[in-house]
Motif scaffolding. Structure first.
Motif, PDB file in Angstrom:
ATOM      1  N   GLU A 158       2.026  -5.231 -10.053  1.00 36.16           N
ATOM      2  CA  GLU A 158       1.406  -4.641  -8.874  1.00 36.16           C
ATOM      3  C   GLU A 158       1.216  -5.692  -7.783  1.00 36.16           C
ATOM      4  O   GLU A 158       1.444  -5.415  -6.604  1.00 36.16           O
ATOM      5  CB  GLU A 158       0.060  -4.020  -9.240  1.00 36.16           C
ATOM      6  CG  GLU A 158       0.155  -2.778 -10.094  1.00 36.16           C
ATOM      7  CD  GLU A 158      -1.192  -2.279 -10.572  1.00 36.16           C
ATOM      8  OE1 GLU A 158      -2.232  -2.831 -10.142  1.00 36.16           O
ATOM      9  OE2 GLU A 158      -1.216  -1.342 -11.386  1.00 36.16           O
ATOM     10  N   ALA A 159       0.790  -6.879  -8.194  1.00 33.57           N
ATOM     11  CA  ALA A 159       0.576  -7.956  -7.217  1.00 33.57           C
ATOM     12  C   ALA A 159       1.902  -8.343  -6.563  1.00 33.57           C
ATOM     13  O   ALA A 159       1.954  -8.568  -5.344  1.00 33.57           O
ATOM     14  CB  ALA A 159      -0.054  -9.174  -7.897  1.00 33.57           C
ATOM     15  N   ARG A 160       2.958  -8.401  -7.353  1.00 33.36           N
ATOM     16  CA  ARG A 160       4.266  -8.745  -6.781  1.00 33.36           C
ATOM     17  C   ARG A 160       4.734  -7.656  -5.827  1.00 33.36           C
ATOM     18  O   ARG A 160       5.282  -7.950  -4.759  1.00 33.36           O
ATOM     19  CB  ARG A 160       5.285  -8.949  -7.896  1.00 33.36           C
ATOM     20  CG  ARG A 160       5.099 -10.246  -8.624  1.00 33.36           C
ATOM     21  CD  ARG A 160       6.135 -10.451  -9.698  1.00 33.36           C
ATOM     22  NE  ARG A 160       5.934 -11.729 -10.357  1.00 33.36           N
ATOM     23  CZ  ARG A 160       6.384 -12.033 -11.529  1.00 33.36           C
ATOM     24  NH1 ARG A 160       7.099 -11.150 -12.209  1.00 33.36           N
ATOM     25  NH2 ARG A 160       6.166 -13.216 -12.064  1.00 33.36           N
ATOM     26  N   THR A 161       4.507  -6.387  -6.213  1.00 30.23           N
ATOM     27  CA  THR A 161       4.887  -5.275  -5.344  1.00 30.23           C
ATOM     28  C   THR A 161       4.090  -5.329  -4.047  1.00 30.23           C
ATOM     29  O   THR A 161       4.641  -5.156  -2.958  1.00 30.23           O
ATOM     30  CB  THR A 161       4.645  -3.937  -6.063  1.00 30.23           C
ATOM     31  OG1 THR A 161       5.380  -3.932  -7.290  1.00 30.23           O
ATOM     32  CG2 THR A 161       5.061  -2.762  -5.218  1.00 30.23           C
ATOM     33  N   GLU A 162       2.796  -5.576  -4.176  1.00 26.86           N
ATOM     34  CA  GLU A 162       1.925  -5.667  -3.003  1.00 26.86           C
ATOM     35  C   GLU A 162       2.356  -6.831  -2.112  1.00 26.86           C
ATOM     36  O   GLU A 162       2.391  -6.713  -0.882  1.00 26.86           O
ATOM     37  CB  GLU A 162       0.465  -5.826  -3.433  1.00 26.86           C
ATOM     38  CG  GLU A 162      -0.523  -5.902  -2.309  1.00 26.86           C
ATOM     39  CD  GLU A 162      -0.682  -4.597  -1.553  1.00 26.86           C
ATOM     40  OE1 GLU A 162      -1.212  -4.623  -0.437  1.00 26.86           O
ATOM     41  OE2 GLU A 162      -0.266  -3.545  -2.065  1.00 26.86           O
ATOM     42  N   ALA A 163       2.680  -7.956  -2.735  1.00 21.60           N
ATOM     43  CA  ALA A 163       3.128  -9.122  -1.958  1.00 21.60           C
ATOM     44  C   ALA A 163       4.430  -8.814  -1.224  1.00 21.60           C
ATOM     45  O   ALA A 163       4.596  -9.187  -0.055  1.00 21.60           O
ATOM     46  CB  ALA A 163       3.298 -10.332  -2.877  1.00 21.60           C
ATOM     47  N   ALA A 164       5.347  -8.126  -1.899  1.00 19.06           N
ATOM     48  CA  ALA A 164       6.607  -7.760  -1.255  1.00 19.06           C
ATOM     49  C   ALA A 164       6.351  -6.802  -0.090  1.00 19.06           C
ATOM     50  O   ALA A 164       6.964  -6.922   0.976  1.00 19.06           O
ATOM     51  CB  ALA A 164       7.556  -7.119  -2.264  1.00 19.06           C
ATOM     52  N   ARG A 165       5.430  -5.846  -0.292  1.00 22.56           N
ATOM     53  CA  ARG A 165       5.103  -4.899   0.768  1.00 22.56           C
ATOM     54  C   ARG A 165       4.486  -5.632   1.962  1.00 22.56           C
ATOM     55  O   ARG A 165       4.873  -5.411   3.114  1.00 22.56           O
ATOM     56  CB  ARG A 165       4.130  -3.838   0.259  1.00 22.56           C
ATOM     57  CG  ARG A 165       3.825  -2.750   1.284  1.00 22.56           C
ATOM     58  CD  ARG A 165       2.729  -1.819   0.812  1.00 22.56           C
ATOM     59  NE  ARG A 165       1.468  -2.503   0.582  1.00 22.56           N
ATOM     60  CZ  ARG A 165       0.621  -2.877   1.533  1.00 22.56           C
ATOM     61  NH1 ARG A 165       0.914  -2.658   2.791  1.00 22.56           N
ATOM     62  NH2 ARG A 165      -0.510  -3.473   1.237  1.00 22.56           N
ATOM     63  N   ILE A 166       3.563  -6.534   1.686  1.00 21.96           N
ATOM     64  CA  ILE A 166       2.921  -7.297   2.758  1.00 21.96           C
ATOM     65  C   ILE A 166       3.957  -8.154   3.490  1.00 21.96           C
ATOM     66  O   ILE A 166       3.953  -8.247   4.714  1.00 21.96           O
ATOM     67  CB  ILE A 166       1.771  -8.165   2.187  1.00 21.96           C
ATOM     68  CG1 ILE A 166       0.620  -7.262   1.752  1.00 21.96           C
ATOM     69  CG2 ILE A 166       1.297  -9.191   3.200  1.00 21.96           C
ATOM     70  CD1 ILE A 166      -0.466  -7.979   0.973  1.00 21.96           C
ATOM     71  N   ARG A 167       4.850  -8.761   2.710  1.00 23.74           N
ATOM     72  CA  ARG A 167       5.895  -9.589   3.312  1.00 23.74           C
ATOM     73  C   ARG A 167       6.800  -8.739   4.209  1.00 23.74           C
ATOM     74  O   ARG A 167       7.148  -9.142   5.323  1.00 23.74           O
ATOM     75  CB  ARG A 167       6.686 -10.268   2.197  1.00 23.74           C
ATOM     76  CG  ARG A 167       7.536 -11.406   2.631  1.00 23.74           C
ATOM     77  CD  ARG A 167       8.147 -12.188   1.464  1.00 23.74           C
ATOM     78  NE  ARG A 167       8.648 -11.383   0.380  1.00 23.74           N
ATOM     79  CZ  ARG A 167       8.141 -11.357  -0.847  1.00 23.74           C
ATOM     80  NH1 ARG A 167       7.104 -12.102  -1.146  1.00 23.74           N
ATOM     81  NH2 ARG A 167       8.658 -10.596  -1.788  1.00 23.74           N
ATOM     82  N   ASP A 168       7.168  -7.536   3.724  1.00 23.52           N
ATOM     83  CA  ASP A 168       8.011  -6.657   4.530  1.00 23.52           C
ATOM     84  C   ASP A 168       7.276  -6.199   5.792  1.00 23.52           C
ATOM     85  O   ASP A 168       7.881  -6.135   6.872  1.00 23.52           O
ATOM     86  CB  ASP A 168       8.448  -5.439   3.704  1.00 23.52           C
ATOM     87  CG  ASP A 168       9.416  -5.822   2.595  1.00 23.52           C
ATOM     88  OD1 ASP A 168      10.011  -6.925   2.670  1.00 23.52           O
ATOM     89  OD2 ASP A 168       9.582  -5.018   1.650  1.00 23.52           O
ATOM     90  N   GLU A 169       5.989  -5.879   5.645  1.00 23.26           N
ATOM     91  CA  GLU A 169       5.206  -5.484   6.818  1.00 23.26           C
ATOM     92  C   GLU A 169       5.127  -6.638   7.816  1.00 23.26           C
ATOM     93  O   GLU A 169       5.222  -6.425   9.025  1.00 23.26           O
ATOM     94  CB  GLU A 169       3.795  -5.057   6.403  1.00 23.26           C
ATOM     95  CG  GLU A 169       3.732  -3.705   5.741  1.00 23.26           C
ATOM     96  CD  GLU A 169       2.323  -3.330   5.307  1.00 23.26           C
ATOM     97  OE1 GLU A 169       1.377  -4.106   5.575  1.00 23.26           O
ATOM     98  OE2 GLU A 169       2.175  -2.261   4.698  1.00 23.26           O
ATOM     99  N   ALA A 170       4.927  -7.848   7.307  1.00 23.59           N
ATOM    100  CA  ALA A 170       4.852  -9.015   8.191  1.00 23.59           C
ATOM    101  C   ALA A 170       6.173  -9.216   8.924  1.00 23.59           C
ATOM    102  O   ALA A 170       6.187  -9.516  10.128  1.00 23.59           O
ATOM    103  CB  ALA A 170       4.480 -10.264   7.392  1.00 23.59           C
TER     104      ALA A 170
END
Length: 182
Positions: free
Chosen positions: A83-95
């Motif tokens: 979940e943390a990796r998915t969240e990090a990827a989502r945040i990275r994509d949003e950024a």
């Protein structure tokens, strides 16, 4: 002599065969020992053995439950990590998307500013050109009137006449410039 030998042989005891009194006392002592062992020692040994078996089985059960708990925690940790990796990827994509939007916004603003500056420059150039053309017309008119007055020999100081002459001259120049530019 024979009789005394037989008597001596009869008195002598065979070491392989015990006395009957020893057999009776040994049997009673053995029975008493078996009774004491069965009544007091064996039950205590049985309790101790059962306690050890329970302790070992309990330890095994505790170890199995601890292993199961550890496995559950490991799976929970892996799920949280995923979940943390998915969240990090989502945040990275949003950024990245935000950065791209900001970049596009900055580029659009820069283009608008550039277009505004260019338009302002064109307006200033047009205004300067008109001012220069006015100044040149005025100077050319004044020079033309002076020159024409020298050629004609009379003063063309009359303002209305001079202005009409200058306007005709400039119109002729504009017509000649337009025809020559095409």
């Amino acid at each position: 002599m024979i009789t005394s030998l037989n008597l001596a042989a009869a008195v002598e005891h065979n070491p392989i065969i015990p006395f009957w009194q020893e057999v009776v006392i040994g049997t009673i002592a053995f029975g008493l020992l078996c009774f004491v062992l069965m009544k007091f020692v064996f039950p205590q040994m049985e309790k101790t053995f059962a306690a050890r078996v329970d302790a070992i089985e309990g330890g095994i059960k505790r170890a199995e439950s601890a292993q199961a708990e550890a496995n559950a925690l490991l799976e929970q940790y892996r799920a949280q990590l995923g979940e943390a990796r998915t969240e990090a990827a989502r945040i990275r994509d949003e950024a990245r998307a935000d950065a791209e939007a900001i970049r596009q916004d900055v580029l659009a603003k820069a283009r608008e500013e550039s277009d505004r500056i260019i338009a302002t420059g064109h307006e200033q150039l047009a205004a300067q050109r008109e001012a220069i053309v006015r100044d040149l017309r005025s100077e050319v008119g004044t020079l033309a009137v002076d020159l024409a007055g020298r050629i004609v020999g009379e003063s063309l100081a009359d303002e209305a006449r001079a202005r009409g002459t200058v306007d005709r001259f400039i119109a002729e120049l504009d017509a000649a410039g337009s025809a020559g530019g095409r």
